[in-house]
Design an enzyme around this catalytic site. Structure first.
Site, PDB file in Angstrom:
ATOM      1  N   SER A 171       1.158  27.977 -24.772  1.00 55.43           N
ATOM      2  CA  SER A 171       0.377  28.527 -23.678  1.00 55.43           C
ATOM      3  C   SER A 171       1.293  28.953 -22.531  1.00 55.43           C
ATOM      4  CB  SER A 171      -0.676  27.505 -23.237  1.00 55.43           C
ATOM      5  OG  SER A 171      -1.635  28.108 -22.401  1.00 55.43           O
ATOM      6  N   ASP A 195       0.646  30.696 -29.031  1.00 54.27           N
ATOM      7  CA  ASP A 195      -0.456  31.305 -28.291  1.00 54.27           C
ATOM      8  C   ASP A 195      -0.134  31.386 -26.794  1.00 54.27           C
ATOM      9  OD1 ASP A 195      -2.816  32.680 -28.614  1.00 54.27           O
ATOM     10  OD2 ASP A 195      -4.070  30.999 -28.017  1.00 54.27           O
ATOM     11  N   HIS A 276      -7.288  27.824 -29.123  1.00 48.65           N
ATOM     12  CA  HIS A 276      -6.009  27.990 -28.432  1.00 48.65           C
ATOM     13  C   HIS A 276      -4.930  27.109 -29.053  1.00 48.65           C
ATOM     14  CE1 HIS A 276      -3.545  29.398 -25.237  1.00 48.65           C
ATOM     15  NE2 HIS A 276      -3.647  28.357 -24.438  1.00 48.65           N
TER      16      HIS A 276
END
EC number: 3.1.1.3
Length: 493
Positions: A171, A195, A276
């Protein structure tokens, strides 16, 4: 991200600011301008940011590890840091809880099991990540500089090589890794973006996000790139290879079929977390299930992949995903796609089907509900739907993609089924409509003589011919059987 307001935190970026204002909330300052300070953004950064480097010496998640200190060579020795081994830096992302999530311990354990001599370092920037999202974004640059500082100091020891460094960022952590790769003196061996965060990074300059320039090899997994108009993960390609499992959006097993239920019962944050975080679990899977590697295939867009057009491994068009990805350096980003299971091991087996369909009658705009069953020497598939991404082309070859969760072995026959009302009832209805002087519906009959199958994993191609050449028609409620063609089992298609 465990907090129920996780998604609302992202939505606040869009609902709480005027249209267009997000462009002013992007990470400020060029990476190459060390003294530039952000303006117009509330930043909660102290003079000495709270960033620690914790080398994990045990697989026990309760073990605290050993904190490294820049400039303290004695502590480096006491912590058991191996200067000549591979070194992994794991960088977490934004947090609403202020605590490490369970995935981090799983990733640490998987790396320690796979690379027993390696250094596994957790970059702990929780105090700077446990902020409003826009503040955490601004802090990524500071944390990236701290990581680069640690790497520069290690390089001064002589035996340490940047080529052996692998930064793994999840992230926001992926962009921290990008900053670190940009700031460091030299070139980091590899960066893996799991991601990478999208809000405030989508479309910005390469110096303000993860990019291929940040390491010798940058590979990226995109698992949550689009949901209800808001992309939590970054959509655009940002590495040498960018892999989009299941198209990069809805992941199997993450509750897509019960989205409204998630809203009703307040569990939407768990669905978001699942999508996610899937990138992390795919990477862990590549470490612990070496005998079941997942393959991705280069393709220009997800629809072409869904149509089964992109299952070629020629000229490096396919690659392993996760830790086992092979280094690819090209002038342009390579976008790659694959299907996966809902859980570990995530590997599936992809098949391309080329079906030549023709009709002796005017069939109009026909969209048959077709299913296929593959019979192999090791196992048989379930009844697999042929997804029609675009309309069926008559008197032409149509391409489809199907996949199975288990290895079938060598295929030896195929059953094609057209679900729906049987042809006899359909013809009876047409005759009745004709009797009432109404225009007839188009004929619902197709002729198929051959199906060509290509395995994505083995690249083997086999042709299957209809059992009886004189009986090659199929209508709703009917099925056709195909067997290996006697004179054309192996084909070039």
């Amino acid at each position: 991200m465990r907090d129920p307001v996780f998604l609302l935190g992202f939505w606040s970026l869009y609902c709480c600011f005027p249209a267009g204002s997000l462009t002013t909330l992007r990470p400020q300052g060029s990476l190459r301008d060390e003294h530039h300070k952000p303006t117009g953004v509330p930043v909660t950064i102290t003079t000495k940011p709270s960033v620690t480097f914790n080398i994990r010496t045990s697989k026990d998640p309760e073990h605290e590890g050993c904190n490294l200190s820049l400039g303290d060579s004695k502590l480096l020795e006491n912590c058991g840091f191996n200067m000549t081994a591979k070194t992994f830096f794991i960088i977490h992302g934004w947090t609403m809880s202020g605590m490490f999530e369970s995935w981090l311990h799983k990733l640490v354990s998987a790396l320690q099991t796979r690379e027993k001599e390696a250094n596994v370092v957790v970059v702990d920037w929780l105090p700077l990540a446990h902020q409003l999202y826009i503040d955490a974004v601004s802090n990524t640059r500071v944390v990236g500089r701290r990581v680069a500082g640690m790497l520069n100091w290690l390089q001064e020891k002589g035996e340490f090589s940047l080529g052996d460094v692998h930064l793994i960022g999840y992230s926001l952590g992926a962009h921290v890794a990008g900053y670190a790769g940009n700031f460091v003196k030299g070139t980091v061996g590899r960066i893996t973006g799991l991601d990478p965060a999208g809000p405030m990074f989508e479309g910005v300059d390469i110096n303000r996000r993860l990019s291929p320039d940040d390491a010798d090899f940058v590979d990226v997994l995109h698992t949550y790139t689009l949901s209800f108009g808001l992309s939590i993960g970054i959509r655009m390609p940002v590495g040498h290879i960018d892999i989009y499992p299941n198209g990069g959006d809805f992941q199997p097993g993450c509750g897509f079929n019960d989205v409204m239920g998630s809203f009703a019962y307040g569990t939407i944050s768990e669905m978001v977390k699942c999508e996610h975080e899937r990138a992390v679990h795919l990477f862990v899977d590549s470490l612990v299930n070496q005998d079941k590697p997942s393959f991705a295939f280069q393709c220009t867009d997800p629809n072409r992949f869904k149509r089964g057009i992109c299952l070629s491994c020629r000229k490096n068009r396919c690659n392993n995903i996760g830790y086992n990805a092979k280094k690819m350096r090209k002038k342009r980003n390579s976008k790659m796609y694959l299907k996966t299971r809902a859980g570990m091991p995530f590997r599936v087996y992809h098949y391309q089907l080329k079906v030549h369909m023709f009709s002796y009658k005017n069939s109009g705009d026909i969209q048959p509900d077709l299913y296929i069953t593959l019979y192999g020497s090791n196992a048989d598939s379930q009844n697999l739907p042929l997804e029609i991404v675009e309309k069926i082309e008559l008197n032409a070859t149509n391409t489809f993609l199907v996949y199975t969760e288990e290895y079938l072995g060598d295929l030896f026959k195929i059953r094609l089924t057209w679900e729906g009302v049987s042809s006899s009832w359909y013809n009876l209805w047409n005759e009745f409509r004709s009797y009432l002087s109404q225009p007839s519906s188009p004929s619902r009959e197709l002729h198929i003589r051959r199906i060509r199958v290509k395995s994505g994993e083995t690249q083997r191609k086999v042709a299957f011919c209809v059992q009886d050449p004189m009986k090659n028609s199929i209508s709703p409620g009917q099925e056709l059987w195909f067997y290996k063609c006697q004179n054309d089992c192996r084909v070039k298609n």
